[in-house]
Design an enzyme around this catalytic site. Structure first.
Site, mmCIF file in Angstrom:
data_model
loop_
_atom_site.group_PDB
_atom_site.id
_atom_site.type_symbol
_atom_site.label_atom_id
_atom_site.label_comp_id
_atom_site.label_asym_id
_atom_site.label_seq_id
_atom_site.Cartn_x
_atom_site.Cartn_y
_atom_site.Cartn_z
ATOM 1 N N GLU A 1 0.821 -1.216 0.000
ATOM 2 C CA GLU A 1 0.000 0.000 0.000
ATOM 3 C C GLU A 1 0.859 1.273 0.000
ATOM 4 O O GLU A 1 0.825 2.070 0.943
ATOM 5 C CB GLU A 1 -0.943 0.004 1.214
ATOM 6 C CG GLU A 1 -1.968 -1.107 1.180
ATOM 7 C CD GLU A 1 -3.056 -0.953 2.242
ATOM 8 O OE1 GLU A 1 -2.824 -0.234 3.226
ATOM 9 O OE2 GLU A 1 -4.119 -1.562 2.081
ATOM 10 N N GLU B 1 -6.499 -7.959 -0.073
ATOM 11 C CA GLU B 1 -6.849 -7.853 1.341
ATOM 12 C C GLU B 1 -8.324 -7.520 1.470
ATOM 13 O O GLU B 1 -8.844 -6.640 0.763
ATOM 14 C CB GLU B 1 -6.073 -6.720 2.024
ATOM 15 C CG GLU B 1 -4.595 -6.943 2.182
ATOM 16 C CD GLU B 1 -3.955 -5.800 2.970
ATOM 17 O OE1 GLU B 1 -4.657 -5.131 3.747
ATOM 18 O OE2 GLU B 1 -2.745 -5.581 2.784
#
Ligand code: GLA
Length: 677
Positions: A142, A298
């Site tokens: 991320e 995720e």
């Protein structure tokens, strides 16, 4: 179809690993991401690597038929690194240092961070590039997630270099930013700082370039790691995980650099329509790299730990959202994380294996989903067959997010709202960059495209000439790509096709955000409402019945005699003035809407525009809590409502092969059909 999650064995005693792989097999797990925050374990000090444990983990997974997506572990440098090289720490806009002790404490442009990351990735790929268990590489994690912008001295040096490359000369930069304004003129690149806190509004061109620079800098980190992986001879796909409609990174620019798109998505169980925001990001991920199934890298098996209130997912909700991802192009479903952590900030975040063990609803749902995914037929590619596209641009968003406009609008919330308007009607939609490939679409909607580059304008114009329908909505085509006005007022770049121009923007008192509105995960926002004596809305009467316009009621000048006025304002200051115009150019049409409709108005206007363009919903399912999507020849129907839904839909059930003549879905029930009607 891979199934799995983040596996962090470094947090556990080795005796737990055996149980982990046994349970992974029980759950149908086929791939896990290993090592994402394991830098400190892999490299306990500079120059020293400890591979034994990682060898054993990867071998153990391999022996059990579980593939590894190997993280490069660069997302968080260990304290030994930031202590030895404090100059690699990032700084906020006030110049305050952000220290280690959490995660992501590094300045993306720091040469020291980059050297250490290069050493780590080089060592990792030397060891595992050809390991048969490794099926994918995931760089970092991320990018930019916590540290959206870095204002450190490292950033200053890199920003100056980026600007030199972009502008070539200081004169060109001064011209583009308009630095004669407020005595901002630079006489040396060294005077430029990375848009740190200033007494008042920063230069808009400078702010926009700083956002471009930040996105490019983060992308540079990814490319650096990817190239090291490739140079090792590794042939597995290389990727990193996106965060939906994440403000700081221009994923249109990133996507071509990734072999496969990965996304992290945490729909809020407290929001009854969070499935709409999830649909938005899934459509975006599919659109970023058409034809390559994307990876839901995720999601949470149940509750998270980082909202003020972390509601559990309702029974079935996790599976429904997973199937939504599959239906919208995902080829792999994964969780953060495999086993709930006992210590650390995320000890309350759900995992596939809960603290309470396997006699739990979470575990039953996790194993059920594994079984479901295993039994899915091959769904082939990802094409939804959408005939409608929403054109949006991160650069327009960055420019709009800056201060000093006639009114504040939140592009990050508005784009999901336009998507939601279509989604509520079972109208399929892709996303496109305004300069991207528009062939194949009948209708392109460009909402609030404040900044339009010459290239985007030419592309949209070409789309209309060749027969497309283009709907442009308020506060579009206002500035060029330096966030400056073009010669000739507003709507200059798209003037040929629009034939109208805004004379006054007519800002309205902004609406109070409706409770339970659309949400796009963390990116949806609301606009702060300052109530005042001004008008707060303007009604529009047109071919779609009355619509409530908000934020702006723009006064239009009709410049081309062939422009038709399709709707007029019917209340307020602009009563009787044009609110929706149409112009034909070549084989197509362009509509300009001079306001921002409320949610219901967006639904009516998109319904009208879709009908005009000859686009119909996938199926006639008038229940807004039921979602219908298409992937290849498979139609997926999911019920997110609290009530059961009975639908007059027929087809062949993909799971059983049985013909069905109507569909009954419990809350969070879903079905995949072929030949759906
Ligand atoms: C992000 C991170 C994960 C984890 C989750 C928690 O997506 O990538 O490491 O922290 O959030 O929801």
């Amino acid at each position: 179809m891979h199934y799995g999650g983040d596996y962090n064995p470094e947090q556990w005693n080795e005796s737990v690993w055996q149980e982990d792989v046994r349970l992974m097999r029980e759950a149908g797990v086929t791939m896990v991401r290993v090592g994402v925050f394991a830098w400190a374990r892999i490299q306990p000090e500079e120059g020293v690597f400890d591979w034994d444990w990682l060898d054993r983990v990867i071998d153990l997974l391999h022996e059990n038929g579980i593939q590894v997506s190997l993280a490069t572990a660069t997302a968080t440098p260990p304290p030994w690194a930031t202590t030895a090289y404090p100059e690699m720490l990032p700084q906020d806009e006030n110049g305050s240092t952000l220290w280690h002790g959490s995660r992501q404490a590094y300045a993306p442009s720091s040469p020291v961070y980059r050297r250490l990351a290069r050493d780590l990735v080089t060592a990792l790929v030397e060891r595992y590039a050809h390991h048969p268990a490794v099926g994918m590489w995931v760089a970092n994690n991320e990018y930019g997630c916590h540290l959206n912008y870095d204002y450190s001295d490292n950033a200053a040096v890199a920003f100056r270099a980026w600007l030199k490359k972009k502008y070539g000369s200081l004169d060109a930069l001064n011209e583009a930013w308009g630095t004669m304004f407020w005595s901002q003129r630079y006489t040396s690149f060294d005077e430029i700082v990375p848009m740190r806190l200033a007494p008042y509004s920063l230069n808009p061109g400078g702010l926009l370039d700083f956002k471009r620079f930040t996105s490019d800098t983060l992308l540079e980190l990814f490319v650096m790691e990817r190239d090291i992986i490739r140079a090792s001879g590794a042939t597995q796909p290389v990727t990193t995980n996106f965060m939906g409609f994440f403000p700081p990174a221009d994923y249109w620019k990133w996507a071509p650099e990734l072999d496969v798109i990965c996304d992290d998505n945490y729909a809020d169980p407290n929001d009854p329509v969070s499935f709409r925001g999830a649909a938005f990001t899934r459509d975006l991920m599919r659109s970023l790299k058409k034809d390559v199934p994307w990876v839901l890298l995720e999601q949470a098996s149940n509750d998270v730990n980082w909202r003020p209130t972390n509601a559990p997912k309702a029974p079935g909700q996790m599976q429904a959202l997973s199937m939504q991802a599959v239906a919208r192009g995902a080829g792999s479903i994964n969780f953060f994380q495999w086993r709930q952590s006992r210590r650390g900030s995320e000890r309350f975040h759900s995992g596939m294996v809960p603290h309470a063990g396997t006699g739990t609803r979470t575990w039953r749902e996790v194993t059920d989903l594994g079984e479901t995914l295993k039994n899915l037929p091959d769904l082939g590619g990802t094409a939804s067959g959408a005939k409608i596209a929403i054109a949006f641009d991160w650069e327009a968003r960055w420019a709009l997010d800056a201060p000093d406009h006639p009114g504040e609008i939140d592009y990050g919330a508005l784009i999901p709202r336009w998507h939601a308007a279509l989604h509520r009607q079972q109208l399929l939609v892709d996303f496109v960059h305004p300069a991207g490939d528009l062939s194949g679409y009948d209708l392109v909607i460009a909402p609030h495209l404040y900044l339009v580059s010459d290239e985007s304008a030419a592309n949209l114009t070409g789309f209309v000439r060749e027969g497309g329908d283009l709907l442009v909505a308020a506060f579009s085509d206002v500035v060029d790509d330096a966030d400056a006005f073009r010669e000739g007022g507003f709507q200059v770049a798209l003037r040929d096709v629009l034939g109208v121009a805004v004379e006054e923007f007519g800002a309205l008192v902004p609406p109070v955000a409706a409770a339970g509105g659309t949400s796009a995960g963390d990116t949806g926002g609301t606009v702060s409402a300052v109530r005042g004596p001004g008008e707060d809305h303007a009604d529009v009467d047109g071919p779609f019945a009355a619509v409530r316009g908000e934020f702006f009621a723009e006064q239009l000048q009709v410049l081309d005699p062939s422009v038709e006025v399709l709707a007029r304002f019917s209340s307020g200051r602009l009563t009787g003035e044009p609110a929706l115009t149409a112009k034909r150019t070549g084989a197509g049409r362009a509509w300009y809407l001079a306001t921002i409709p409320d949610d219901d108005g967006m639904r009516r206007i998109t319904q009208w525009a879709a009908a005009e363009s000859g686009v119909s919903p996938v199926l006639d399912v008038p229940n807004e809590m039921v979602e219908v999507s298409r992937r290849g020849d498979v139609v997926t129907i999911i019920n997110y409502g609290a009530e059961s839904a009975r639908l007059a839909v027929s087809g062949t059930d993909v799971a059983t092969g049985a013909a069905v003549s109507s569909v009954d879905l419990d809350p969070y029930g879903w079905i995949m059909l072929r030949d759906a009607r």
